[in-house]
Design an enzyme around this catalytic site. Sequence first.
Site, PDB file in Angstrom:
ATOM      1  CG  ASP A 177      -5.336  -1.134 -24.369  1.00 27.13           C
ATOM      2  OD1 ASP A 177      -6.194  -1.357 -23.482  1.00 27.13           O
ATOM      3  OD2 ASP A 177      -4.646  -0.100 -24.397  1.00 27.13           O
ATOM      4  CG  ASP A 222     -10.954   6.759 -21.015  1.00 26.33           C
ATOM      5  OD1 ASP A 222     -10.653   5.942 -20.136  1.00 26.33           O
ATOM      6  OD2 ASP A 222     -11.195   6.448 -22.194  1.00 26.33           O
TER       7      ASP A 222
END
Lengths: 260, 201
Positions: A11, A130
Amino acid sequence: MLRPRVIVCLDVKDGRVVKGTQFKNLRDVGDPVELAARYEAEGADEIVFLDVSASKEKRGTLLDVVRRTAETLFVPLTVGGGVRSADDIGPLLRAGADKISVNSAAVRDPELLSIGAERFGSQCVVASIDAAREDGLWRCYTHGGTTPTELDAVEWAAECERLGAGEILLTSIDQDGARNGYQLDLTREVADTVPVPVIASGGAGEAAHLKDAFTEGHASAALVAGILHDGLTTVGELKSSLMDWGVPVRPTPTNGGSPS
Amino acid sequence: MHVALFDYGAGNLHSLGKALEGAGAEVTVTADWDESLSMDALVLPGVGAFGAAARALPNDRTRLRQTLADGLPCLGICLGMQLFFDASEESEGDGIGLVPGTVQLLDAPIVPQMGWNDVDTGADPIFDGISELVGYYANSYVCVPTDAGDEIAWSEYDGRRFAASVRRANTWGMQFHPEKSSTKGRRIVSNWVQLAREVIG
């Protein structure tokens, strides 16, 4: 024989690698260029950069990070988070990304997937989803897990594939950062529905979880992040365990990953 | 040695350019065929769709085909390899026609073939020093040469054995991506640069 892949996710926020739990409480864990090269040497089959600042904040440094990473990385690199329109895809690929992954932008504008596939080929278009278990459906969230939608992950994955996505990156919001295993039901339902590879994401705590993702979740690949960044294990150790159990992952290179 | 890295205008050329430079080549990215064919060697990279890339080929394929047949060192990767053939099921347009045969859709439950697959390498010097090669693939189509003698390496996907690599004259094609296949892939790139150097003398 096609090998099940172990993919390392970094990330990236403002040019640094960060890690949080359930998309929150971000901590700095290092330099993306150095970390990507190190993970290739350890045996990572692919690297994913998710620019977690992209949907909410400016992200000017992303292209530069991608360009510098691609100069020393010789396994595939997927970049997500920085794609808001079709015009964002070309520059990322030119900078050195092999694939782009699209989440919020694809929900807002599904045609983005078709345009990307037509221009650059479906092999470089990854639909990132997600999802969280809610009200009897796998509810899709956008904007880094903060914004609920009315979409069900299984149906949305099939739609993404129909539109042109060549791969599905499927993250369980419930499991993300919890380190007690991937959401296998979600993974299997999507993998058994779409005719493209599915990457299981969210929940890796140990090698057995990756094995479960491949065997019970029917995933083509498993995403790993926090346990590596925290030094709890290495890609080499994960792959060694998987091979001991008969999971035919690609062996880790023996000479540290630099050319002989 | 000057290598032309042909630019169809789509996709990642950066890693391949860096791999070639790492092997000692001087790389010029160009979309100009006259310039491409004037250099010591040519690389056709591997991202995009067949139809769009076929449109980027010169209208008259004869000169390009003949230059390769006459021995200009060339490396075609993935789509770049597919362009050596006559035609593709993917889209309209003629390939270069250097290697007789066609490009066919992979008939499998999961397409594209995405990931690392074992490559059974033959005796060609492009694979010198490499054992137990596992190559990175991202393809929905595979090449089917008319003459199996053009094939120099093989992989298997969903029970189908297909050409991982072909060779004609000094033209090599790789269906997988050596520039994305880590250490062993980079060795293929450096072997190709070395072979090209030997050709041009």
